[in-house]
Write a protein that holds these residues in place. Sequence first.
Motif, PDB file in Angstrom:
ATOM      1  N   LYS A 110      58.283  47.596  53.116  1.00 24.30           N
ATOM      2  CA  LYS A 110      57.348  48.723  53.085  1.00 24.30           C
ATOM      3  C   LYS A 110      56.343  48.600  54.236  1.00 24.30           C
ATOM      4  O   LYS A 110      56.006  49.606  54.886  1.00 24.30           O
ATOM      5  N   LEU A 111      55.878  47.384  54.511  1.00 25.12           N
ATOM      6  CA  LEU A 111      54.953  47.176  55.622  1.00 25.12           C
ATOM      7  C   LEU A 111      55.646  47.443  56.954  1.00 25.12           C
ATOM      8  O   LEU A 111      55.055  48.036  57.868  1.00 25.12           O
ATOM      9  N   ARG A 112      56.905  47.029  57.092  1.00 23.77           N
ATOM     10  CA  ARG A 112      57.643  47.267  58.335  1.00 23.77           C
ATOM     11  C   ARG A 112      57.818  48.765  58.595  1.00 23.77           C
ATOM     12  O   ARG A 112      57.639  49.233  59.724  1.00 23.77           O
ATOM     13  N   ARG A 113      58.170  49.506  57.550  1.00 28.05           N
ATOM     14  CA  ARG A 113      58.334  50.954  57.723  1.00 28.05           C
ATOM     15  C   ARG A 113      57.009  51.609  58.101  1.00 28.05           C
ATOM     16  O   ARG A 113      56.983  52.553  58.903  1.00 28.05           O
ATOM     17  N   ASP A 114      55.923  51.102  57.555  1.00 25.99           N
ATOM     18  CA  ASP A 114      54.616  51.643  57.904  1.00 25.99           C
ATOM     19  C   ASP A 114      54.279  51.350  59.363  1.00 25.99           C
ATOM     20  O   ASP A 114      53.701  52.192  60.060  1.00 25.99           O
ATOM     21  N   LEU A 115      54.645  50.177  59.832  1.00 24.73           N
ATOM     22  CA  LEU A 115      54.435  49.822  61.242  1.00 24.73           C
ATOM     23  C   LEU A 115      55.221  50.749  62.162  1.00 24.73           C
ATOM     24  O   LEU A 115      54.686  51.266  63.152  1.00 24.73           O
ATOM     25  N   VAL A 116      56.492  50.971  61.846  1.00 26.25           N
ATOM     26  CA  VAL A 116      57.334  51.846  62.664  1.00 26.25           C
ATOM     27  C   VAL A 116      56.795  53.271  62.647  1.00 26.25           C
ATOM     28  O   VAL A 116      56.782  53.966  63.671  1.00 26.25           O
ATOM     29  N   ALA A 117      56.324  53.726  61.485  1.00 29.40           N
ATOM     30  CA  ALA A 117      55.760  55.073  61.393  1.00 29.40           C
ATOM     31  C   ALA A 117      54.470  55.184  62.192  1.00 29.40           C
ATOM     32  O   ALA A 117      54.183  56.236  62.778  1.00 29.40           O
ATOM     33  N   HIS A 118      53.686  54.108  62.253  1.00 32.82           N
ATOM     34  CA  HIS A 118      52.449  54.120  63.033  1.00 32.82           C
ATOM     35  C   HIS A 118      52.754  54.301  64.521  1.00 32.82           C
ATOM     36  O   HIS A 118      52.092  55.090  65.207  1.00 32.82           O
TER      37      HIS A 118
END
Length: 342
Positions: free
Chosen positions: A314-322
């Motif tokens: 979930k944190l990785r997907r948030d990073l990519v979305a950022h």
Amino acid sequence: MAALPLASLAVVAGVDLLTGPDLGYLPLLALGPAFASLVGGVRRTVLIGVVALVLSLLLAAYNGLLGDRQSNMSVISITGVTAASILATVGRQRRERELASVRSVAEVAQRVLLRPVPRRAGHLRAAVSYTSANAEARIGGDLYEVVTGPTGVRAIVGDVQGKGLAAVETAALVLGAFREAAHDEPDLRAVSGRLEKALNRRLSGEEFVTAILVEADAGGKLTLLNYGHPAPLILRGNGTIVMAEPVESAPPLGLAVLQVEGPDPHQVPFEPGDQILLYTDGVIEARDRAGRFYPLAERAFLLKEDDPEEALEKLRRDLVAHVDAPLHDDAAMLLLRCRDEG
């Protein structure tokens, strides 16, 4: 992209029907086979070329131009572009096969170099995430490993200075030395000493590896050695967030020419329910389109999921979305969570 060849043929045919034969749009039918070389195989390119040629003859007959100069030039243009498109398609398919082979080799190399960490290591649960900036090769210079040693669970996260195969080779050297030393040496200082010796035998003195070494014992204590690496993030069971900053900064591994002693061990409590996130600078230096860095501490609440792997994903997907674009640097994250046996 797949619909572009037929769409271009339809547009040119429609314009020619509306404007009549005076403006001479028929040679533009060669756009169909030209676009066909971008996707698909040779058979599809030939088929689009044949469709364009038949359409050119039908429009020429409709306009009363069959056999004249404009019609003949259209046929020649379409035939020539179709032949060139066939050659381009063959070359593209060959490059695609070569790229697929290279990616396959890179994936195998990464599985050997960066093995999956154990989901349970001693009294810890572990999860890892690796996002390479080189999307085609899927491999980079970041490294991580978790080993159950004689005095507890030992882990490393590091970042090799530089890019390319040289960085991958250095990462393999560090990981090999760590995997061996973590089982043999009595403490982290001895482990880091082995890494330093291995690097100094290979590096020229201008290359280096930032790294953080962690040891978690069963008594509820973390020991950290930070070699010029971003400070890890500790999330307490009560929700408190702590940046585990070292007391004194130390140079990265591999810079023996500086003749500086390594860092002193930094110890912090690590109780059941606590977790520590180790990461590389590709995480905190990731920028969005406005140039803002990724706010890792503010997004740490995403790690509250019960499953460490799901929390880290979930944190990785948030990073990519950022970032909302390909990453400019590799981003590795290792999450260690102290299990509550009760």
